[in-house]
Design a protein around this motif. Sequence first.
Motif, mmCIF file in Angstrom:
data_model
loop_
_atom_site.group_PDB
_atom_site.id
_atom_site.type_symbol
_atom_site.label_atom_id
_atom_site.label_comp_id
_atom_site.label_asym_id
_atom_site.label_seq_id
_atom_site.Cartn_x
_atom_site.Cartn_y
_atom_site.Cartn_z
ATOM 1 N N GLU A 40 -3.334 7.991 3.085
ATOM 2 C CA GLU A 40 -3.086 9.122 2.190
ATOM 3 C C GLU A 40 -3.881 8.892 0.910
ATOM 4 O OE1 GLU A 40 0.613 10.952 -0.339
ATOM 5 O OE2 GLU A 40 1.038 9.966 1.564
ATOM 6 N N VAL A 41 -4.696 9.857 0.571
ATOM 7 C CA VAL A 41 -5.476 9.767 -0.656
ATOM 8 C C VAL A 41 -4.564 10.110 -1.825
ATOM 9 C CG1 VAL A 41 -7.455 10.696 -1.930
ATOM 10 C CG2 VAL A 41 -7.597 10.376 0.553
ATOM 11 N N ILE A 42 -4.550 9.240 -2.823
ATOM 12 C CA ILE A 42 -3.732 9.446 -4.016
ATOM 13 C C ILE A 42 -4.592 9.164 -5.237
ATOM 14 C CG2 ILE A 42 -1.526 8.931 -2.899
ATOM 15 C CD1 ILE A 42 -1.764 6.068 -3.878
ATOM 16 N N ARG A 43 -4.033 9.246 -6.394
ATOM 17 C CA ARG A 43 -4.748 8.904 -7.623
ATOM 18 C C ARG A 43 -4.164 7.632 -8.184
ATOM 19 N NH1 ARG A 43 -9.037 10.705 -6.694
ATOM 20 N NH2 ARG A 43 -9.294 12.910 -6.524
ATOM 21 N N GLY A 44 -5.032 6.712 -8.542
ATOM 22 C CA GLY A 44 -4.594 5.448 -9.108
ATOM 23 C C GLY A 44 -4.462 5.525 -10.608
ATOM 24 N N ARG A 45 -4.411 4.353 -11.210
ATOM 25 C CA ARG A 45 -4.336 4.284 -12.664
ATOM 26 C C ARG A 45 -5.547 4.989 -13.262
ATOM 27 N NH1 ARG A 45 -4.680 -0.937 -11.471
ATOM 28 N NH2 ARG A 45 -2.849 -1.619 -10.377
ATOM 29 N N ASP A 46 -5.356 5.677 -14.336
ATOM 30 C CA ASP A 46 -6.440 6.391 -15.041
ATOM 31 C C ASP A 46 -7.175 7.372 -14.137
ATOM 32 O OD1 ASP A 46 -5.876 4.886 -17.356
ATOM 33 O OD2 ASP A 46 -7.131 3.255 -16.626
ATOM 34 N N LEU A 47 -6.489 7.886 -13.126
ATOM 35 C CA LEU A 47 -7.034 8.868 -12.185
ATOM 36 C C LEU A 47 -8.189 8.331 -11.351
ATOM 37 C CD1 LEU A 47 -6.839 12.128 -14.309
ATOM 38 C CD2 LEU A 47 -5.221 11.283 -12.624
ATOM 39 N N ASP A 48 -8.294 7.006 -11.221
ATOM 40 C CA ASP A 48 -9.303 6.412 -10.351
ATOM 41 C C ASP A 48 -8.955 6.728 -8.903
ATOM 42 O OD1 ASP A 48 -10.657 5.276 -12.466
ATOM 43 O OD2 ASP A 48 -9.541 3.388 -12.355
ATOM 44 N N PRO A 49 -9.966 6.732 -8.017
ATOM 45 C CA PRO A 49 -9.670 6.970 -6.603
ATOM 46 C C PRO A 49 -8.734 5.889 -6.069
ATOM 47 C CG PRO A 49 -12.046 6.868 -6.995
ATOM 48 C CD PRO A 49 -11.369 6.491 -8.269
ATOM 49 N N ALA A 50 -7.769 6.301 -5.284
ATOM 50 C CA ALA A 50 -6.811 5.360 -4.708
ATOM 51 C C ALA A 50 -6.304 5.920 -3.383
ATOM 52 C CB ALA A 50 -5.652 5.118 -5.670
ATOM 53 N N GLN A 51 -5.712 5.030 -2.599
ATOM 54 C CA GLN A 51 -5.177 5.456 -1.314
ATOM 55 C C GLN A 51 -4.066 4.517 -0.878
ATOM 56 O OE1 GLN A 51 -8.178 5.122 1.722
ATOM 57 N NE2 GLN A 51 -8.646 3.028 1.195
ATOM 58 N N ALA A 52 -3.235 5.035 0.007
ATOM 59 C CA ALA A 52 -2.229 4.225 0.690
ATOM 60 C C ALA A 52 -2.621 4.219 2.162
ATOM 61 C CB ALA A 52 -0.843 4.827 0.510
ATOM 62 N N VAL A 53 -2.660 3.030 2.758
ATOM 63 C CA VAL A 53 -2.933 2.868 4.186
ATOM 64 C C VAL A 53 -1.651 2.345 4.814
ATOM 65 C CG1 VAL A 53 -4.305 1.654 5.911
ATOM 66 C CG2 VAL A 53 -5.386 2.421 3.790
ATOM 67 N N PHE A 54 -1.254 2.929 5.934
ATOM 68 C CA PHE A 54 0.029 2.613 6.544
ATOM 69 C C PHE A 54 -0.154 1.703 7.759
ATOM 70 C CE2 PHE A 54 0.270 6.538 4.241
ATOM 71 C CZ PHE A 54 1.366 6.317 3.433
ATOM 72 N N LEU A 55 0.365 0.473 7.628
ATOM 73 C CA LEU A 55 0.259 -0.537 8.672
ATOM 74 C C LEU A 55 1.625 -1.200 8.813
ATOM 75 C CD1 LEU A 55 -1.295 -2.487 10.577
ATOM 76 C CD2 LEU A 55 -1.918 -3.800 8.541
ATOM 77 N N ASP A 56 2.425 -0.700 9.737
ATOM 78 C CA ASP A 56 3.756 -1.287 9.905
ATOM 79 C C ASP A 56 3.880 -1.918 11.281
ATOM 80 O OD1 ASP A 56 4.222 0.807 11.680
ATOM 81 O OD2 ASP A 56 5.348 1.976 10.233
ATOM 82 N N ALA A 57 5.067 -2.342 11.632
ATOM 83 C CA ALA A 57 5.303 -3.048 12.892
ATOM 84 C C ALA A 57 5.015 -2.179 14.123
ATOM 85 C CB ALA A 57 6.737 -3.561 12.938
ATOM 86 N N ARG A 58 4.948 -0.872 13.945
ATOM 87 C CA ARG A 58 4.652 0.012 15.085
ATOM 88 C C ARG A 58 3.163 0.123 15.375
ATOM 89 N NH1 ARG A 58 7.921 4.871 12.624
ATOM 90 N NH2 ARG A 58 6.617 4.099 10.971
ATOM 91 N N ALA A 59 2.311 -0.385 14.495
ATOM 92 C CA ALA A 59 0.860 -0.304 14.692
ATOM 93 C C ALA A 59 0.472 -1.030 15.980
ATOM 94 C CB ALA A 59 0.131 -0.899 13.499
ATOM 95 N N ARG A 60 -0.442 -0.436 16.724
ATOM 96 C CA ARG A 60 -0.902 -1.009 17.987
ATOM 97 C C ARG A 60 -2.427 -0.970 18.040
ATOM 98 N NH1 ARG A 60 3.181 -3.076 18.170
ATOM 99 N NH2 ARG A 60 5.045 -2.493 19.271
#
Length: 98
Positions: A40-60
Motif C-alpha cells: 500500500e502506497v502511503i506518505r511518510g514523514r514530511d510527505l516523502d514516498p512511503a509504503q507498507a508491504v504485507f508479509l505475514d505467516a500466510r505468505a507462500r
Amino acid sequence: MFRAVGTHEAASERGVVVAYIDRKQIRYCRRDHELVLPREVIRGRDLDPAQAVFLDARARWAPPHQDEPIGDQERAAIAKDIVAACRTFGIETEVVGA
C-alpha cells in the motif's frame, strides 16, 4: 547492498531481486523462489514516498515451491531485504507482519 538495475527493480550481490509490479504489488525473488506481496502506497514523514508491504505467516512461495514453509527467521530476512532494496529508490518501507 542493493543497486538499481531498472526503473522499478533492485538487485543485491547475493542474487536477491526486488521489483515493483504495480501500485499494489511487489515481487521478491531469491534464486528460484519468488514471492508476490501486497503493498500500500502511503506518505511518510514530511510527505516523502512511503509504503507498507504485507508479509505475514500466510505468505507462500510461488509454484513450484508453494509447499515450502517460510519461517519467522526467513520472513525477517526477507523483510530486511525488501526495506534495503526500496531504500535504493528513496522509498521508506515498513514490512507489516514480519
